[in-house]
Enzyme design. Structure first.
Site, PDB file in Angstrom:
ATOM      1  N   HIS B 148       3.399  -5.646  -2.184  1.00 37.16           N
ATOM      2  CA  HIS B 148       3.237  -4.359  -2.859  1.00 37.16           C
ATOM      3  C   HIS B 148       4.523  -4.134  -3.665  1.00 37.16           C
ATOM      4  O   HIS B 148       5.604  -4.542  -3.235  1.00 37.16           O
ATOM      5  CB  HIS B 148       3.086  -3.289  -1.772  1.00 37.16           C
ATOM      6  CG  HIS B 148       2.742  -1.923  -2.254  1.00 37.16           C
ATOM      7  ND1 HIS B 148       3.667  -1.090  -2.846  1.00 37.16           N
ATOM      8  CD2 HIS B 148       1.584  -1.219  -2.203  1.00 37.16           C
ATOM      9  CE1 HIS B 148       3.087   0.067  -3.141  1.00 37.16           C
ATOM     10  NE2 HIS B 148       1.815   0.014  -2.765  1.00 37.16           N
ATOM     11  N   ASP B 225       7.241  -5.187   5.995  1.00 35.25           N
ATOM     12  CA  ASP B 225       6.481  -4.062   5.461  1.00 35.25           C
ATOM     13  C   ASP B 225       5.243  -3.915   6.346  1.00 35.25           C
ATOM     14  O   ASP B 225       4.304  -4.707   6.254  1.00 35.25           O
ATOM     15  CB  ASP B 225       6.101  -4.339   3.999  1.00 35.25           C
ATOM     16  CG  ASP B 225       5.247  -3.221   3.407  1.00 35.25           C
ATOM     17  OD1 ASP B 225       4.811  -2.331   4.153  1.00 35.25           O
ATOM     18  OD2 ASP B 225       5.012  -3.266   2.181  1.00 35.25           O
ATOM     19  N   GLN B 228       0.429  -1.638   6.191  1.00 37.83           N
ATOM     20  CA  GLN B 228      -0.992  -1.883   6.407  1.00 37.83           C
ATOM     21  C   GLN B 228      -1.262  -2.458   7.793  1.00 37.83           C
ATOM     22  O   GLN B 228      -2.402  -2.813   8.093  1.00 37.83           O
ATOM     23  CB  GLN B 228      -1.551  -2.826   5.327  1.00 37.83           C
ATOM     24  CG  GLN B 228      -1.494  -2.268   3.922  1.00 37.83           C
ATOM     25  CD  GLN B 228      -2.423  -1.077   3.698  1.00 37.83           C
ATOM     26  OE1 GLN B 228      -3.344  -0.835   4.473  1.00 37.83           O
ATOM     27  NE2 GLN B 228      -2.176  -0.318   2.638  1.00 37.83           N
ATOM     28  N   LYS B 251      -0.666   6.936   5.924  1.00 36.63           N
ATOM     29  CA  LYS B 251      -1.704   5.909   6.044  1.00 36.63           C
ATOM     30  C   LYS B 251      -2.202   5.794   7.480  1.00 36.63           C
ATOM     31  O   LYS B 251      -3.077   4.990   7.777  1.00 36.63           O
ATOM     32  CB  LYS B 251      -1.150   4.553   5.595  1.00 36.63           C
ATOM     33  CG  LYS B 251      -0.889   4.461   4.097  1.00 36.63           C
ATOM     34  CD  LYS B 251      -0.379   3.084   3.746  1.00 36.63           C
ATOM     35  CE  LYS B 251       0.273   3.031   2.385  1.00 36.63           C
ATOM     36  NZ  LYS B 251      -0.686   3.088   1.279  1.00 36.63           N
ATOM     37  N   CYS B 391      -0.927  -1.611  -6.903  1.00 38.08           N
ATOM     38  CA  CYS B 391       0.528  -1.805  -6.827  1.00 38.08           C
ATOM     39  C   CYS B 391       0.885  -3.242  -6.449  1.00 38.08           C
ATOM     40  O   CYS B 391       1.897  -3.476  -5.784  1.00 38.08           O
ATOM     41  CB  CYS B 391       1.180  -0.836  -5.854  1.00 38.08           C
ATOM     42  SG  CYS B 391       0.903   0.885  -6.284  1.00 38.08           S
TER      43      CYS B 391
END
Ligand code: PLP
Lengths: 157, 437
Positions: B148, B225, B228, B251, B391
């Site tokens: 991303h 990261d 997700q 999220k 993104c």
């Protein structure tokens, strides 16, 4: 007509495939060494990646000049591609002032949030894009080529 | 995998009955959009919020609102307790200690915090303990081609400021990382390795333990990261052995405006601060300042207190439902989605094909129809999906695209919704007058 059908009128789906004027060569994308009377502009909608490089060729000088050709290369949704195609059919042969007038009225319709219906007498096939103004997220798509044309035209003055 | 408490009582994925009960906790889902029941398949962008989360935020403002870590009055103490309890709750959710969790505005702010702190360790008069974070000419910051922009651009900027070089692990046609190429990219020059746990476009789940080991073998710091992954699977930062991890509350059922950085305690205490000012100092003179230990050292200024309280309510909701069960449910939805999409003529799914593990999301290309038009068409049926490059422009470019359409699920999505989505997608090409396979 459903809201969706008013957005995607047959004319628009056809124009998105026809892509009148989409013949700007790869080696012209940079817009280097443009002769007098020719302007070029690149526009990108970073939200969805719609992209266009549009060249305006004019004949004559000053306020008496007229658009003699539109050539573009682009990639994007059917609204942005149809809009570029319609623009190309509409403005060739018109005086610079008239073209600016068309761009202004098209912009006004697009920004009206569905309140204004384009005058077909004035805007021709572009009137079919009136439905876009009800979809705020798509107005940028429809305006992309017109913003590029306005900038390119200004460079020729 | 570590099981959260609720997992001991139930096994296997959520059931459709449970999901329908869960949906009652999310009032927003019960509405008509363009004349159809809303089908929300954009949780990868942001999730919806259960009542308990909204109540936690409201309760804070009704009962406890005050500044934290300042003042001696009763409300200030109550607010500080809420704020620090929330930290402990969210830290425990990812297997971290409470002093290892720093609040940020979102994941983007968290990744910038790390990159800027590394940058601050790279220039000027740097304390000895902070030199381990320095990068400069000859050093490499390694990322992947599937990142991303939030986990790419801050590293590009760090390299630009310090003279370090950005390198990346390429992806293969199926969206998986090229592990053979990766093996050659970890060298003694690699100082930082920043990568995503789960791709927000292809749904690929990266082999974090293996990659982290490769990075640690060459002495690199590992930044994960987890945007997700934290919302969708059991995340245990200690088991994964990463040095830093970053995620966003919005999220994972929490409000916007709050996210977190996990960092190993000894690293956070040695790292120079990014934002400086009030609330993060010890002694300040006109010439210089001393800094508090982590996490306060990285929390300059007034923090997102009510959002922190609500973030805790969000992870409690997730834990009580059971992260492993949520993960299994979403995996099943993802497989159903990919298998269904593969059966529709003219659809190309990005990333692994059906039968291969992936997160509960699918991005796809519709031959002859631009993603923006696909999204518009689905919206007319009340189906909310994301269109564009999500993104991740380099990933799309690598796969030969400028945009795609993405449907992403969460614990409140039903199999019926996935089926409604598939039916609608099958109507896209006919509507736009495109024929042929
Ligand atoms: C993988 C990944 N990383 C980072 C981000 C950035 O998150 P935020 O916009 O909340 O900072 C996102 C969210 O879109 C994401 O999916």
């Amino acid at each position: 007509m459903s809201a969706l059908d008013s957005l995607y009128q047959q004319i628009i789906l056809e124009q998105a495939k026809t892509r009148t004027g989409a013949d700007l060569a790869d080696d012209q994308l940079q817009g280097l060494h443009l002769p007098a009377g020719v302007g070029q502009c690149h526009q990108l909608n970073p939200v969805c990646g719609d992209e266009i490089t549009l060249r305006v060729e004019t004949a004559g000088t000053g306020s008496g000049r007229a658009v003699s050709g539109i050539h573009w290369a682009g990639d994007g949704c059917s609204i942005s591609m149809a809009s570029a195609s319609i623009l190309s059919e509409l403005v060739v042969g018109l005086g610079a002032g008239e073209v600016q007038g068309l761009i202004d009225s098209f912009r006004e319709v697009m920004r009206s949030r569905g309140k204004l219906e384009a005058d077909e007498e004035v805007l021709g096939d572009a009137a079919a894009l009136s439905g876009v103004s009800k979809f705020p997220a798509r107005v940028k798509c429809a305006m992309l080529a017109w913003v590029a044309a306005e900038d390119a035209l200004n460079q020729t003055g | 995998m570590v099981l959260k408490s609720a997992d001991h009582f139930h096994d296997g994925p959520l059931t459709d009955v449970e999901v329908r009960r869960i949906r009652n906790d999310f009032p927003i889902l019960d509405q008509q959009v363009n004349g159809n029941a809303l089908v929300y398949l954009d949780s990868g962008a942001t999730s919806q919020k259960p009542v308990s989360v909204m109540e936690a935020e409201q309760e804070f403002y009704e009962q406890r609102n005050s500044a934290v870590h300042r003042g001696a009055h009763t409300l200030a103490v109550a607010a500080t307790d809420v704020f620090e309890d929330a930290r402990a709750t969210v830290a425990a959710f990812i297997g971290a200690a409470e002093n290892e969790l720093v609040w940020t505005a979102n994941a983007t702010a968290g990744l910038n915090l790390i990159a800027y702190s590394f940058g601050n360790a790279s220039v000027g008069d740097v304390p000895a303990e902070a030199r381990q974070f320095a990068v400069g000419p000859g050093d490499e910051v390694l990322v992947t081609e599937m990142e991303h922009h939030a986990n790419l651009v801050p590293w590009q900027e760090l390299c630009r400021r310090t003279g370090a070089t950005l390198t990346f692990i390429p992806i293969m046609e199926d969206g998986l990382l090229d592990m053979e190429a990766a093996a050659a990219l970890f060298t003694s020059r690699t100082k930082v390795f920043a990568f995503t746990h789960v791709s927000n476009v292809t749904g690929v789940i990266n082999p974090v333990v293996e990659l982290t080991r490769m990075a640690h073998d060459v002495g690199a710091l590992v930044v994960l990261d987890a945007c997700q992954s934290a919302p969708h699977l059991v995340l245990d930062v200690k088991a994964l052995d990463v040095d830093f991890a970053v995620f966003s509350g919005h999220k994972m059922l929490a409000p916007t405006g709050i996210g977190a950085v996990y960092g190993r305690a000894e690293l956070l205490d040695a790292m120079p601060p990014f934002l400086t000012g009030g609330s993060m100092i010890t002694t300040v003179t006109m010439e210089r300042a001393g800094y508090l230990p982590s996490p306060q050292r990285f929390e300059a200024g007034t923090q997102a207190i009510s959002q922190a309280a609500a973030f805790a309510a969000a992870v409690n909701y997730l834990s009580e439902t059971g992260m492993e069960r949520i993960h299994q449910w979403e995996s099943a939805l993802g497989q159903r989605m990919v298998a269904g999409l593969e059966d529709i003529p003219g659809i190309r799914v990005l990333g692994p094909s059906a039968g291969t593990a992936r997160a509960g999301l699918a991005a796809f290309e519709v031959d002859g129809v631009h993603a923006h038009d696909v999204g518009q068409f689905l919206d007319a049926s009340g189906i909310a999906v994301r269109v564009g490059h999500h993104c991740a422009q380099p990933l799309h470019r690598r796969l030969g695209l400028s945009a795609s359409t993405r449907a992403s699920t969460y614990l409140y999505n039903t199999t019926d919704e996935v089926d409604a989505f598939l039916t609608a997608v099958a109507g896209v090409r006919p509507y736009f007058g495109i024929t042929g396979a």
